[in-house]
Structure formats: C-alpha cells, structure tokens
Design an enzyme around this catalytic site. Structure first.
Site, PDB file in Angstrom:
ATOM      1  N   LYS A   1      -9.730   2.055  -2.420  1.00  0.00           N
ATOM      2  CA  LYS A   1     -10.091   1.522  -1.001  1.00  0.00           C
ATOM      3  C   LYS A   1     -11.339   1.846  -0.457  1.00  0.00           C
ATOM      4  CE  LYS A   1      -7.410   1.571   3.401  1.00  0.00           C
ATOM      5  NZ  LYS A   1      -6.227   1.881   3.906  1.00  0.00           N
TER       6      LYS A   1
ATOM      7  N   GLU B   1       0.878  -1.380   0.017  1.00  0.00           N
ATOM      8  CA  GLU B   1      -0.056  -0.094  -0.088  1.00  0.00           C
ATOM      9  C   GLU B   1       0.837   1.313   0.008  1.00  0.00           C
ATOM     10  OE1 GLU B   1      -3.613   1.769   2.787  1.00  0.00           O
ATOM     11  OE2 GLU B   1      -2.287   0.673   3.697  1.00  0.00           O
TER      12      GLU B   1
ATOM     13  N   CYS C   1      -5.614  -3.192   2.947  1.00  0.00           N
ATOM     14  CA  CYS C   1      -5.140  -2.974   4.355  1.00  0.00           C
ATOM     15  C   CYS C   1      -6.589  -2.965   5.281  1.00  0.00           C
ATOM     16  CB  CYS C   1      -4.432  -1.475   4.600  1.00  0.00           C
ATOM     17  SG  CYS C   1      -3.353  -1.491   5.996  1.00  0.00           S
TER      18      CYS C   1
END
Length: 251
Positions: free
Chosen positions: A108, A41, A140
């Site tokens: 995301k 990321e 994440c």
C-alpha cells in the site's frame, strides 16, 4: 476471466477465526465459476494497528491464500500486515496467490491517518499478468489518488481495490470506484468489508465491479455476499479504441 469479490465481516485480530469463516466463502465463489477471488483489506485481522500485529512475509495469512488457491485451482488475493526483513514497521501487503504456488505482492502506497505511524508505505505500483489479463492492485485509501491509477492505466485492464472503507464515507467509495473506471477505461473491482471493527468503525460493504465504460456490472449492499462478473481485456481494448481518451492526456 470471472472475478469474485467476497464481501465479508472480519473477526477482530483473530486470524484462525477468519480463516475458518472465509474458507467456505472462497469455495462458494469458486462454485459460482470464479477464477480469481478477492478478499478484503486486512482480511485476517481487521484494520488493526496494535503493535506486533504484523506477521512475516509468507506468514499465516499468505499461507491461507496460497492453500485456498492450490485447493481450488484459482487465484486468491487479499491484504495482510507483513513485516519487512529489517523487523521494523510492517507493510499493508496485497498478496495474490496462484494455483501453481506462486505469490505476488503490492504494498500500500498511501497509509491512512494513524496507519502512517504503524505501517510503512510501499514504493510503487505493481502490474501482474494473469491469464492474459493485466491486473494492477491498489488498497483502500490509494483510491483517492487518481495519479497512481493514471500512471498505470496504459498497461492495466483491471484494477483490484480491497478495502476497509468506513460507512460514513460510503458515497466517496462508490463514486471514486466508478470514476477510476471511467477515467482509465479499465475494469475496477472494489471489495469492502461489512460489520463493525474492533475499534468501533462501521462498514457498509458496497462492493462492486465496474466496466471500462463505468457501468455497474455487479453490486452489493451491507451484508456478507459475493459479487461476480466476467471481465475481458478485449472489452478494455475496444473501449479505448472507440474513445481514445488516454492518448489525449497531458502531463
């Protein structure tokens, strides 16, 4: 397909330095036979929320991924902050670049903590087919939300999860990666950074590749390294046929 997760440190807010450091690591992964190389990321900036950190879609980070994909004839992916057309807050964008010059994006869904004030959320998951492998990326903090993995499971062979996951919660990272593989009967590749970020947050790596049955196929500890494993959609199909758990789910 052979997948490589490049577990690497990140130079804080210095794209050029990170490109220089990562190019030979991508080359090493390809030299080991990788056909898809996953970086972490925010691989080019670190998990920075400094105003103005965003770059245009198709900016320098995306161009780096595309150049590496073209040079080596493989797929290369990672996330970077990309601004939208309206010029407001950036997305945390997963970019997958192909050897043919194509790029695919997922944004995301779940910004974490202060990220909510600096980044906008995406609108939904994306599943891509690469070499007969159905790939769904998440980023994440998305890993904590089982429902989005469940919703994509039937059409997914492999989940890719690049991260900047802090070391104080490393056991959550390890357990959740394995849980998402077991409950969805799909491969999961978690690629986490190492080193201390510019804001002082430490990271322990713990990158891993997990089988559809939850077995650890490749793991790493706290240093820069590359984890590799072959993944096969036929193994996903066989696992789901042997244990047809997905069909028993209730909304």
């Amino acid at each position: 397909m052979r997948i490589a997760a490049v577990q690497h440190d990140i130079v804080w807010e210095d794209r050029a330095a990170n490109f220089e450091r990562l190019a030979p690591q991508v080359a090493r992964a390809v030299g080991a036979g990788a056909e898809l190389v996953l970086l972490t990321e925010t691989f080019s900036t670190g998990f920075s929320m400094t105003p103005g950190i965003g770059e245009p879609e198709g900016g320098p980070s995306s161009q780096f991924l595309a150049a590496q994909a073209e040079e080596h004839g493989v797929w290369v992916a990672g996330t970077c902050p990309e601004t939208a057309d309206d010029g407001e807050l950036p997305y945390n964008s997963f970019v997958l670049a192909g050897p043919d010059g194509t790029t695919h994006r997922y944004r995301k869904l779940h910004p974490f903590a202060d990220e909510r004030d600096r980044f906008r959320p995406g609108t939904g998951p994306v599943t891509l087919e690469v070499g007969g492998l159905r790939i769904t990326p998440f980023i994440c903090y998305d890993l904590r939300f089982a429902n989005v993995f469940w919703n994509a499971a039937a059409g997914t062979d492999l989940y890719l999860v690049p991260a900047n996951w802090p070391s104080p919660r490393r056991h959550h990272w390890q357990a959740l990666l394995q849980a998402r593989a077991i409950e969805n009967q799909a491969y999961v590749v978690g690629c986490n950074r190492v080193g201390t970020a510019g804001d002082g947050t430490p990271h322990a790596g713990d990158s891993r590749i997990v089988s559809p049955a939850g077995e650890l196929l490749a793991t790493a500890s706290g240093t820069e390294t590359i984890v590799l494993s072959d993944v096969d959609p036929a193994e996903v199909a066989a696992t789901r046929e042997r244990y047809p758990f997905l069909a028993d789910r209730r909304d």
